[in-house]
Design a protein around this motif. Structure first.
Motif, PDB file in Angstrom:
ATOM      1  N   ALA A   1       0.816  -1.192   0.019  1.00  0.00           N
ATOM      2  CA  ALA A   1      -0.035   0.056   0.017  1.00  0.00           C
ATOM      3  C   ALA A   1       0.745   1.165   0.170  1.00  0.00           C
ATOM      4  N   PHE A   2       0.306   2.373  -0.491  1.00  0.00           N
ATOM      5  CA  PHE A   2       0.781   3.638  -0.340  1.00  0.00           C
ATOM      6  C   PHE A   2      -0.234   4.764   0.021  1.00  0.00           C
ATOM      7  N   HIS A   3       0.019   5.281   1.246  1.00  0.00           N
ATOM      8  CA  HIS A   3      -0.930   6.157   1.375  1.00  0.00           C
ATOM      9  C   HIS A   3      -0.048   7.741   1.927  1.00  0.00           C
ATOM     10  N   GLY A   4       1.176   7.784   1.806  1.00  0.00           N
ATOM     11  CA  GLY A   4       1.676   9.075   1.823  1.00  0.00           C
ATOM     12  C   GLY A   4       3.073   8.763   2.656  1.00  0.00           C
ATOM     13  N   ARG A   5       3.868   9.833   3.016  1.00  0.00           N
ATOM     14  CA  ARG A   5       5.277   9.738   3.360  1.00  0.00           C
ATOM     15  C   ARG A   5       5.432  10.550   4.679  1.00  0.00           C
ATOM     16  N   THR A   6       4.445  11.345   5.172  1.00  0.00           N
ATOM     17  CA  THR A   6       4.353  11.918   6.373  1.00  0.00           C
ATOM     18  C   THR A   6       4.589  11.112   7.545  1.00  0.00           C
ATOM     19  N   GLN A   7       5.015  11.502   8.752  1.00  0.00           N
ATOM     20  CA  GLN A   7       5.442  10.533   9.805  1.00  0.00           C
ATOM     21  C   GLN A   7       4.397   9.575  10.026  1.00  0.00           C
ATOM     22  N   ALA A   8       3.215   9.989  10.469  1.00  0.00           N
ATOM     23  CA  ALA A   8       2.117   8.965  11.125  1.00  0.00           C
ATOM     24  C   ALA A   8       1.426   8.170   9.860  1.00  0.00           C
ATOM     25  N   VAL A   9       1.227   8.883   8.780  1.00  0.00           N
ATOM     26  CA  VAL A   9       0.579   8.039   7.771  1.00  0.00           C
ATOM     27  C   VAL A   9       1.739   7.025   6.996  1.00  0.00           C
ATOM     28  N   LEU A  10       3.019   7.216   7.365  1.00  0.00           N
ATOM     29  CA  LEU A  10       3.936   6.457   6.898  1.00  0.00           C
ATOM     30  C   LEU A  10       3.877   4.850   7.539  1.00  0.00           C
ATOM     31  N   SER A  11       3.290   4.986   8.539  1.00  0.00           N
ATOM     32  CA  SER A  11       2.884   3.814   9.175  1.00  0.00           C
ATOM     33  C   SER A  11       1.803   2.782   8.355  1.00  0.00           C
ATOM     34  N   LEU A  12       1.002   3.592   7.604  1.00  0.00           N
ATOM     35  CA  LEU A  12       0.190   2.721   6.803  1.00  0.00           C
ATOM     36  C   LEU A  12       0.740   2.088   5.427  1.00  0.00           C
ATOM     37  N   THR A  13       1.576   3.229   5.072  1.00  0.00           N
ATOM     38  CA  THR A  13       2.457   2.709   3.812  1.00  0.00           C
ATOM     39  C   THR A  13       3.689   1.576   3.891  1.00  0.00           C
ATOM     40  N   ALA A  14       3.199   0.692   2.902  1.00  0.00           N
ATOM     41  CA  ALA A  14       4.057  -0.497   2.901  1.00  0.00           C
ATOM     42  C   ALA A  14       4.509  -0.886   1.366  1.00  0.00           C
ATOM     43  N   SER A  15       4.977   0.117   0.685  1.00  0.00           N
ATOM     44  CA  SER A  15       5.064  -0.010  -0.827  1.00  0.00           C
ATOM     45  C   SER A  15       6.789  -0.388  -1.015  1.00  0.00           C
ATOM     46  N   LYS A  16       7.540   0.353  -0.663  1.00  0.00           N
ATOM     47  CA  LYS A  16       8.976   0.111  -0.747  1.00  0.00           C
ATOM     48  C   LYS A  16       9.813   0.585   0.664  1.00  0.00           C
ATOM     49  N   TRP A  17      10.651  -0.446   0.715  1.00  0.00           N
ATOM     50  CA  TRP A  17      11.508  -0.101   2.100  1.00  0.00           C
ATOM     51  C   TRP A  17      12.173   1.271   2.126  1.00  0.00           C
ATOM     52  N   VAL A  18      12.532   1.772   1.096  1.00  0.00           N
ATOM     53  CA  VAL A  18      13.171   3.179   0.817  1.00  0.00           C
ATOM     54  C   VAL A  18      12.334   4.027   1.684  1.00  0.00           C
ATOM     55  N   GLN A  19      11.185   4.179   1.849  1.00  0.00           N
ATOM     56  CA  GLN A  19      10.229   5.027   2.166  1.00  0.00           C
ATOM     57  C   GLN A  19      10.068   4.874   3.790  1.00  0.00           C
ATOM     58  N   GLN A  20      10.586   3.779   4.436  1.00  0.00           N
ATOM     59  CA  GLN A  20      10.631   3.583   5.709  1.00  0.00           C
ATOM     60  C   GLN A  20      12.057   3.698   6.197  1.00  0.00           C
ATOM     61  N   ASP A  21      13.028   3.577   5.406  1.00  0.00           N
ATOM     62  CA  ASP A  21      14.339   3.612   5.787  1.00  0.00           C
ATOM     63  C   ASP A  21      14.814   4.894   6.675  1.00  0.00           C
ATOM     64  N   ARG A  22      15.251   4.627   7.713  1.00  0.00           N
ATOM     65  CA  ARG A  22      16.024   5.751   8.851  1.00  0.00           C
ATOM     66  C   ARG A  22      14.797   6.486   9.332  1.00  0.00           C
ATOM     67  N   PHE A  23      13.530   6.294   9.295  1.00  0.00           N
ATOM     68  CA  PHE A  23      12.431   6.926   9.764  1.00  0.00           C
ATOM     69  C   PHE A  23      11.599   6.491  10.854  1.00  0.00           C
ATOM     70  N   PHE A  24      11.965   5.222  11.382  1.00  0.00           N
ATOM     71  CA  PHE A  24      11.590   4.533  12.446  1.00  0.00           C
ATOM     72  C   PHE A  24      11.769   5.219  13.879  1.00  0.00           C
TER      73      PHE A  24
END
Length: 445
Positions: free
Chosen positions: A150-173
Motif C-alpha cells: 500500500a501507499f498512503h503517503g510519506r508524512t510521519q504518522a501515515v507512513l505507518s500505513l504505507t508498505a510500498s517500498k522499504w526506502v520510504q521507511q528507511d531511517r524514519f523508524f
C-alpha cells in the motif's frame, strides 16, 4: 489530426542547465534525470512541450493529478475567475460559499445512504492523516489494519500505513504504532500462489481468513478503528482485486464494528471510469480520502466521511490552506468535466486494456496486463512460467519510451502504469502503443 510526439535531443541544452541548477538548490525527492530528463515549458491536453522544443505524450498525467489534462481551458478560466476575487481567506476561521458547494457535490457523489461531511486538506498524505484522526476521535479506537504494497503517503504518522517500498521507511523508524499489515488480494502475485483470475473466491477467502485467524489472534478487534485500503493499489503496481473482495471485507468489518477507509487519492476522480474506484465493487466506505486530480493541478485534498465521526469542537483539527478558494473553484470545474467524461473513459479504457492484453499475449516478458478505465499497467517479468520480477527491463523500457516521446511511470517493483489524461482519444492511444512496442523491442536487444 493527431499530433505525434517529437523528440530531437533529450535532454537538450536548456534542460541540462535547469536540471543542474535543480540539484544544486532543491532537496532530493524522487527525481531521476537519467530516466525522465524532462523540463516542462508548457502543456496542453495530453501534450507536454519541454524547454528545448521536444513534444511528449504524458501517460503519467503529472503522477495522476491531471485527469482532465494539462491546462484544460475550463479549469484555467475557473482559476482566473476566482483569483480575481480573492485567493485566500482561511476556511479554518472564516467562510466562503464555493467550499460549501464543493463539499455538497462530493458528498452526493460518494456512495452510501448516510449523512456525510467533508474536511479539506492540501495533499493525499494530509487527507490520510486527517482520516486517522477522524477514526480515532469518532470511534475511540486507536488501531488500524492496512495492506502490504500500500501507499498512503510519506508524512510521519501515515507512513505507518504505507508498505510500498522499504526506502520510504528507511531511517524514519519509529512510525506511529498500532498498524497491522495484511496481504492484498493480488490475483497475479500473492503469498498463497493462488491464480486469483481463475479462483477469485479462494484468494478472497484467504485474505479474510488471515485477518480473522492471524491478526485477530493477537490484536483485539474491538480496538481496531479502520481497515485502510486502496480500491486499486497504485504505487503497489495497479493491482485490481477480485470483484467480491470489498463486499467480504465489509462483512468482516461490520461484524466487529470496524470502519472502511478508502484511499482514492490516485484512483478517484474518474480515473477508472467511475467517479470513485470503489463504485466498481458496490461497497460504501465510511471515509473516502481524495486528492491529486480533484484540483486540476492546484493542491487540494480531503476526506469525505460519515457525519457521526466528524470533529465536533473547534480546534480538533484545522488547516490554514486546506480548502483554498482558488483550488476549490478549479475543483468545481474538474468535477463537472469528469462527470461528462465518464462514458468516454470507460470506452477508451477498454480499448487501452485490449491493446495491452495483446502485448501480454505477444511478449514473454509481459506477465500480466491489468486495470480498470484509464488506470492500466503491465507487469514485466523474466518469464511467464516463473513470474520472476524484471525491474531492470522495466526501467529500460521507460527510458526507451521517453526517448521516443512517451512519458511512462513505473509502479510496484517491476510494473509500468499507463495513466493518460481522461480526454485521450483512441488515435492517440494507437500512437502511444506504437511507441511502447518500439521501446519494448529496443529494451530487449
Amino acid at each position: 489530426m493527431v499530433v505525434r510526439p517529437n523528440v530531437k535531443e533529450l535532454p537538450g541544452p536548456k534542460a541540462k542547465e535547469v536540471i543542474e541548477r535543480n540539484f544544486e538548490y532543491l532537496a532530493v525527492t524522487t527525481q531521476d534525470p537519467e530516466t525522465l530528463p524532462i523540463v516542462i515549458e508548457r502543456g496542453e491536453g495530453i501534450l507536454v512541450h519541454d524547454v528545448d522544443g521536444n513534444v511528449f505524450y504524458d501517460f503519467g498525467s503529472g503522477v495522476g493529478v491531471l485527469n482532465v489534462g494539462h491546462a484544460h481551458p475550463r479549469v484555467v478560466e475557473a482559476i482566473k475567475r476566482q483569483a480575481e476575487k480573492f485567493t485566500h481567506f482561511a476556511l479554518n476561521d472564516f467562510f466562503y460559499e464555493n467550499a460549501v458547494i464543493l463539499a455538497n457535490k462530493l458528498a452526493e457523489l460518494a456512495p452510501g445512504d448516510f449523512p456525510k461531511k467533508v474536511v479539506y486538506q492540501n495533499s493525499g498524505a494530509e487527507a490520510n492523516e486527517a482520516m486517522m484522526k477522524l477514526v480515532k476521535y469518532g470511534t475511540g479506537r486507536k488501531r488500524f489494519i492496512a495492506f502490504y504494497h500500500a501507499f498512503h503517503g510519506r508524512t510521519q504518522a501515515v507512513l505507518s500505513l504505507t508498505a510500498s517500498k522499504w526506502v520510504q521507511q528507511d531511517r524514519f523508524f519509529p512510525t506511529m504504532p498500532g498498524v497491522e499489515h495484511i496481504p492484498y488480494p493480488n490475483p497475479y502475485r500473492n503469498p498463497w500462489h493462488i491464480d486469483g483470475y481463475a479462483e477469485p473466491d479462494e484468494l478472497v477467502n484467504r485474505v479474510i481468513e488471515f485477518i480473522e485467524e492471524y491478526v485477530f489472534r493477537h490484536v483485539p478487534p474491538e480496538e481496531v478503528g479502520a481497515i485502510v485500503f486502496e480500491p486499486i493499489q497504485g504505487e503497489g503496481g495497479y493491482v485490481v482485486p477480485p470483484k467480491n473482495f470489498f463486499k467480504e471485507l465489509k462483512k468482516l468489518a461490520d461484524n466487529y464494528g470496524i470502519l472502511l477507509a478508502d484511499d482514492e487519492v490516485q484512483m478517484g476522480v474518474g480515473r477508472t471510469g467511475k467517479f470513485w474506484a470503489i463504485e466498481h465493487f458496490d461497497v460504501a466506505p465510511d471515509t473516502i480520502q481524495f486528492g491529486k486530480a480533484i484540483g486540476g493541478g492546484i493542491p487540494l485534498a480531503g476526506v469525505i466521511h460519515r457525519a457521526d465521526i466528524a470533529f465536533d469542537k473547534p480546534g480538533r483539527h484545522a488547516s490554514t490552506f486546506g480548502g483554498n478558494p482558488v483550488a476549490i473553484e478549479a475543483a468545481l470545474e474538474v468535477v463537472e468535466i469528469v462527470k461528462e467524461l465518464l462514458p468516454h473513459v470507460q470506452e477508451v479504457g477498454d480499448y487501452l486494456h485490449k491493446r495491452l492484453k495483446e502485448f501480454e499475449e505477444k511478449y514473454e516478458v509481459i506477465g500480466d496486463a491489468r486495470g480498470l478505465g484509464l488506470a492500466q499497467a503491465v507487469e514485466i517479468v523474466k518469464s511467464k512460467d516463473t513470474k520472476e520480477k524484471h525491474p531492470e527491463l522495466r526501467d529500460k523500457i521507460v527510458k526507451e519510451a521517453v526517448k521516443r516521446g512517451l512519458i511512462l511511470l513505473g509502479c510496484g517493483d517491476n510494473s509500468i502504469r499507463f495513466i493518460p489524461p481522461l480526454t485521450i482519444q483512441k488515435e492517440e492511444i494507437d500512437v502511444a502503443m506504437e511507441i511502447f512496442e518500439e521501446a519494448l523491442k529496443a529494451a530487449l536487444k
